[in-house]
Design a protein around this motif. Structure first.
Motif, PDB file in Angstrom:
ATOM      1  N   SER A   1       5.601  11.198 105.412  1.00 36.76           N
ATOM      2  CA  SER A   1       6.600  10.428 104.658  1.00 36.76           C
ATOM      3  C   SER A   1       6.805  11.005 103.259  1.00 36.76           C
ATOM      4  O   SER A   1       7.921  10.964 102.714  1.00 36.76           O
ATOM      5  CB  SER A   1       6.160   8.963 104.557  1.00 36.76           C
ATOM      6  N   ILE A   2       5.756  11.548 102.658  1.00 36.20           N
ATOM      7  CA  ILE A   2       5.875  12.183 101.332  1.00 36.20           C
ATOM      8  C   ILE A   2       6.804  13.395 101.422  1.00 36.20           C
ATOM      9  O   ILE A   2       7.657  13.614 100.548  1.00 36.20           O
ATOM     10  CB  ILE A   2       4.482  12.583 100.792  1.00 36.20           C
ATOM     11  N   ILE A   3       6.632  14.179 102.490  1.00 38.96           N
ATOM     12  CA  ILE A   3       7.499  15.344 102.683  1.00 38.96           C
ATOM     13  C   ILE A   3       8.955  14.899 102.785  1.00 38.96           C
ATOM     14  O   ILE A   3       9.862  15.520 102.210  1.00 38.96           O
ATOM     15  CB  ILE A   3       7.071  16.130 103.938  1.00 38.96           C
ATOM     16  N   GLU A   4       9.180  13.777 103.535  1.00 38.91           N
ATOM     17  CA  GLU A   4      10.549  13.257 103.654  1.00 38.91           C
ATOM     18  C   GLU A   4      11.126  12.918 102.274  1.00 38.91           C
ATOM     19  O   GLU A   4      12.292  13.235 101.968  1.00 38.91           O
ATOM     20  CB  GLU A   4      10.545  12.002 104.530  1.00 38.91           C
ATOM     21  N   ALA A   5      10.312  12.282 101.423  1.00 43.62           N
ATOM     22  CA  ALA A   5      10.773  11.911 100.076  1.00 43.62           C
ATOM     23  C   ALA A   5      11.085  13.161  99.240  1.00 43.62           C
ATOM     24  O   ALA A   5      12.112  13.222  98.542  1.00 43.62           O
ATOM     25  CB  ALA A   5       9.717  11.052  99.394  1.00 43.62           C
ATOM     26  N   TYR A   6      10.208  14.169  99.325  1.00 43.90           N
ATOM     27  CA  TYR A   6      10.451  15.419  98.567  1.00 43.90           C
ATOM     28  C   TYR A   6      11.732  16.101  99.047  1.00 43.90           C
ATOM     29  O   TYR A   6      12.487  16.689  98.249  1.00 43.90           O
ATOM     30  CB  TYR A   6       9.271  16.366  98.711  1.00 43.90           C
ATOM     31  N   GLU A   7      11.975  16.053 100.356  1.00 43.52           N
ATOM     32  CA  GLU A   7      13.203  16.664 100.889  1.00 43.52           C
ATOM     33  C   GLU A   7      14.443  16.001 100.280  1.00 43.52           C
ATOM     34  O   GLU A   7      15.396  16.674  99.883  1.00 43.52           O
ATOM     35  CB  GLU A   7      13.246  16.522 102.407  1.00 43.52           C
ATOM     36  N   TYR A   8      14.398  14.649 100.247  1.00 42.21           N
ATOM     37  CA  TYR A   8      15.552  13.942  99.669  1.00 42.21           C
ATOM     38  C   TYR A   8      15.708  14.317  98.195  1.00 42.21           C
ATOM     39  O   TYR A   8      16.825  14.641  97.732  1.00 42.21           O
ATOM     40  CB  TYR A   8      15.396  12.434  99.804  1.00 42.21           C
ATOM     41  N   LEU A   9      14.596  14.291  97.458  1.00 42.78           N
ATOM     42  CA  LEU A   9      14.672  14.554  96.019  1.00 42.78           C
ATOM     43  C   LEU A   9      15.084  16.002  95.722  1.00 42.78           C
ATOM     44  O   LEU A   9      15.797  16.276  94.739  1.00 42.78           O
ATOM     45  CB  LEU A   9      13.332  14.226  95.355  1.00 42.78           C
TER      46      LEU A   9
END
Length: 553
Positions: free
Chosen positions: A497-505
Motif C-alpha cells: 500500500s505504501i508503494i501505491e501511495a508513492y506511485e500516486y504522489l
C-alpha cells in the motif's frame, strides 16, 4: 367442624363428666367419625383418583375397576374416574350398575345426572340430581359434593353447585375435595379471591394435597403474577413430589423466565411420572435446545420426528439444534422437510434466517441471499439478517445490492455505526460509485478520528483518486499523505500500500506540479521497497535517457 350431634347434648346427660369406660368408647367413636368425614373416600379410592390427577390414568382406572364391585359407592368413583379421563359411555355404565347394586345410594344418581348434563340434557340431569338428594335427604356430604360436581358441567348451574358445596362444607368442613370443588366453582364465576381462599383451605385440610396448591398457581397464572405462580407450583411439588402437572407448569414457567436449565430440571421430574408424555417429549427437547444441551436434545428430536404425528415445529427445532452443533449437512434436509410440511402462513422470519445462515456455512451464497430476502419480507428490521445479506452480496460481487441492503440496515438504526459507513463505502467503491464511496469513507474518518483504521485512509484516498481521475485538483494527495504518515510506522507490513501511495504522489509531482526531482524521490523510495518494481524502473530509464542531439551541431 360440625357433627350431626352436638357435643353439648352429651354433656347434659353427664356422659362427659368423668372419664368412665363408656365415655372413652364414645370419644373413640367421635374420632372415627371425624376421620371418616375428613376424607370422603376410602384410602384405596383416594389413591386411585390421585393416580388420575398425577397423569397416570390407566393405573388409576385399573385400581378403581378392581374396587368397583365391593360397593355401590365404589361404582360411583369408578364412573367419576371414567368422567375425569373423558369416557362418558363407561361412566354411565358404572353409575347404572351402582344404582342396580343399591338404588338408595345417591352417589350414582348424581353421577348419572352428571353424564346427562354433559350431554346437554338439563331436564333429565335435574331429575337424577333431585333423586340423589332425595334418597340421601340432602344430609350426605359426599352426595352433595357429587351433585355439585355434576352441576358444574354447565356454567348456568354454578350457583346451585356453590350452594350445595357450602352445605357439604357445614357437614364436613375437613374434606379437601369440597374446598377444591368450591374453588373451581368460584373460578368459573371469575371470583379469583374466593377461589384462592377455597384452595388454600383444601391445602390446610390436607397438607399433602398437591392439587390444592397447583390450582392456586393456576389462578395467579390468569393474572400473570409470575412470583406467586412459582411459589405455589413449588408448594405443590413439596406437598406431593409426584404431582406431575405442577412439574409440567414449572417447566413452562421457568422457560418463560428464561431459565432453561431449571425448565429442563422440572421436565426431567415430570416425564417419568406422566403416562402420556406425548407432546411433552418434544417440549423437553425444546428446553434442552434452549439450555444449549444440543446432543441430548437431538436424541429426543430424532425420536419425535420419526413419529407419524411429528409436528413441523419439531422438525424445525431439530434442524436448529443440528445447526448449532455445526452439523449443517444433516440439518439441511430436516429444515427443508419442515418447509415442505409447514403451512406457508406459519413460517416465521427466523426460519428463513436460520436457513440462510445454514446455506452460508455450506457456501451456497446465492441461495442464502434468496432465503434472507424471504426472511426480510416477513420482518424488515432484522439487524443481523441485513448484515449477513449485505456481506453475502459482497462475497458474490453483487455490490449494488450490497449497498442497498447496507442503507436499509442503517435506516433502522438509531445511529448508524462507523462500520456501516465503511461497508457502504466498500460497496459503492467496487460498484464504481466513487463520489458516494468518498462520502462514506470520509464519514468514517470523521467519526473515528485518530482511531481510524489504516485501510479506511487507503480506500478514502483511492476513492478520491478515482473522482479526480485526470488529477485536475490532486484531490487524493492529502489523504495519501495522511495514509503514509501512519503506514510508515510498519513499512514491511504495509509495503504494497505504501508503494501505491508513492506511485500516486510521484505522478502528482509530475502532472500537477511539474516537479521531476520530487517525483524521482518517490520512485527511489519505491525501488528501495521493491527493486523489481516495473513502473519505478521504467520511470528511471526514461529519466536517465540522454537528451536527443540537436540538428546542425
Amino acid at each position: 367442624m360440625k357433627n350431626s350431634v352436638s357435643p353439648e347434648k352429651f354433656k347434659t346427660s353427664g356422659l362427659f363428666d368423668k372419664p368412665n369406660g363408656f365415655s372413652r368408647i364414645m370419644l373413640a367413636f367421635a374420632f372415627i367419625a371425624i376421620s371418616t368425614f375428613t376424607f370422603a373416600q376410602s384410602p384405596e379410592v383416594r389413591s386411585a383418583l390421585r393416580l388420575i390427577d398425577i397423569e397416570q390414568p390407566s393405573k388409576g382406572i385399573s385400581e378403581l375397576e378392581k374396587l368397583a364391585d365391593k360397593s355401590s359407592s365404589n361404582q360411583y368413583y369408578l364412573g367419576l374416574g371414567y368422567l375425569r379421563t373423558g369416557n362418558k359411555e363407561k361412566a354411565l355404565q358404572a353409575f347404572e350398575k351402582g344404582i342396580s347394586m343399591n338404588e338408595k345410594d345417591g352417589l350414582n344418581h348424581a353421577g348419572k345426572g352428571h353424564v346427562k348434563l354433559l350431554d346437554k340434557n338439563a331436564t333429565e340431569a335435574k331429575l337424577h340430581f333431585d333423586k340423589a338428594l332425595s334418597v340421601s335427604k340432602s344430609k350426605d356430604a359426599n352426595v352433595l359434593k357429587a351433585v355439585a360436581e355434576g352441576y358444574m358441567a354447565d356454567t348456568k348451574f354454578i350457583l346451585d353447585a356453590i350452594n350445595l358445596l357450602n352445605k357439604a362444607k357445614t357437614i364436613n368442613g375437613s374434606d379437601p375435595e369440597v374446598h377444591i370443588l368450591l374453588g373451581d366453582a368460584y373460578l368459573k364465576q371469575n371470583n379469583g379471591g374466593e377461589s384462592v381462599s377455597s384452595y388454600e383451605r383444601a391445602g390446610s385440610a390436607d397438607p399433602k394435597n398437591g392439587k390444592a396448591f397447583y390450582k392456586v398457581a393456576k389462578v395467579y397464572q390468569r393474572s400473570k403474577n409470575t412470583d406467586m405462580v412459582m411459589e405455589y407450583l413449588n408448594k405443590a411439588v413439596q406437598a406431593d413430589p409426584q404431582y406431575a402437572p405442577a412439574y409440567k407448569e414449572l417447566g413452562e414457567a421457568y422457560y418463560l423466565n428464561k431459565q432453561a436449565d431449571k425448565a429442563v430440571e422440572a421436565y426431567e421430574k415430570y416425564l417419568p411420572i406422566t403416562e402420556n408424555a406425548g407432546q411433552a417429549r418434544y417440549q423437553y427437547a425444546f428446553f434442552l435446545f434452549m439450555a444449549k444441551r444440543y446432543d441430548k436434545a437431538n436424541e429426543i428430536f430424532k425420536e419425535v420426528i420419526n413419529s407419524p404425528n411429528a409436528s413441523p415445529t419439531a422438525l424445525k427445532f431439530y434442524a436448529y439444534s443440528l445447526i448449532e452443533q455445526g452439523k449443517g449437512n444433516e440439518a439441511r434436509p430436516v429444515l427443508e422437510q419442515y418447509f415442505q410440511k409447514v403451512k406457508p402462513e406459519e413460517i416465521q422470519a427466523s426460519d428463513y434466517a436460520y436457513y440462510g445462515k445454514l446455506l452460508v456455512d455450506l457456501k451456497e451464497d446465492s441461495l442464502a441471499n434468496d432465503a434472507f430476502a424471504k426472511s426480510l419480507d416477513l420482518d424488515s428490521a432484522q439487524f443481523d439478517v441485513l448484515q449477513l445479506q449485505a456481506t453475502t452480496f459482497m462475497k458474490r460481487k453483487k455490490y449494488v445490492e450490497a449497498a442497498e441492503t447496507t442503507k436499509q440496515l442503517m435506516s433502522i438504526r438509531n445511529q448508524p455505526a462507523a462500520q456501516d459507513y465503511w461497508n457502504l463505502g466498500q460497496a459503492y467503491y467496487f460498484s464504481d460509485q466513487f463520489s458516494a464511496a468518498d462520502s462514506a469513507f470520509s464519514k468514517v474518518v470523521e467519526m473515528q478520528g485518530e482511531k481510524t483504521p489504516l485501510p479506511v485512509y487507503l480506500f478514502a484516498a483511492r476513492a478520491k483518486a478515482n473522482v479526480d481521475s485526470t488529477m485536475t485538483t490532486g484531490l487524493a494527495k492529502p489523504m495519501y499523505d495522511t495514509f503514509l504518515s501512519k503506514a510508515l510506522q510498519d513499512p514491511e507490513k504495509n509495503k504494497k500500500s505504501i508503494i501505491e501511495a508513492y506511485e500516486y504522489l510521484g505522478a502528482y509531482s509530475i502532472h500537477k506540479e511539474g516537479n521531476v526531482v520530487q517525483a524521482k524521490s518517490y520512485y527511489d523510495k519505491i525501488l528501495q521497497l521493491d527493486p523489481a518494481h516495473s513502473g519505478a524502473k521504467e520511470f528511471m530509464r526514461e529519466l536517465n535517457k540522454p537528451a536527443p542531439a540537436q540538428k546542425g551541431r
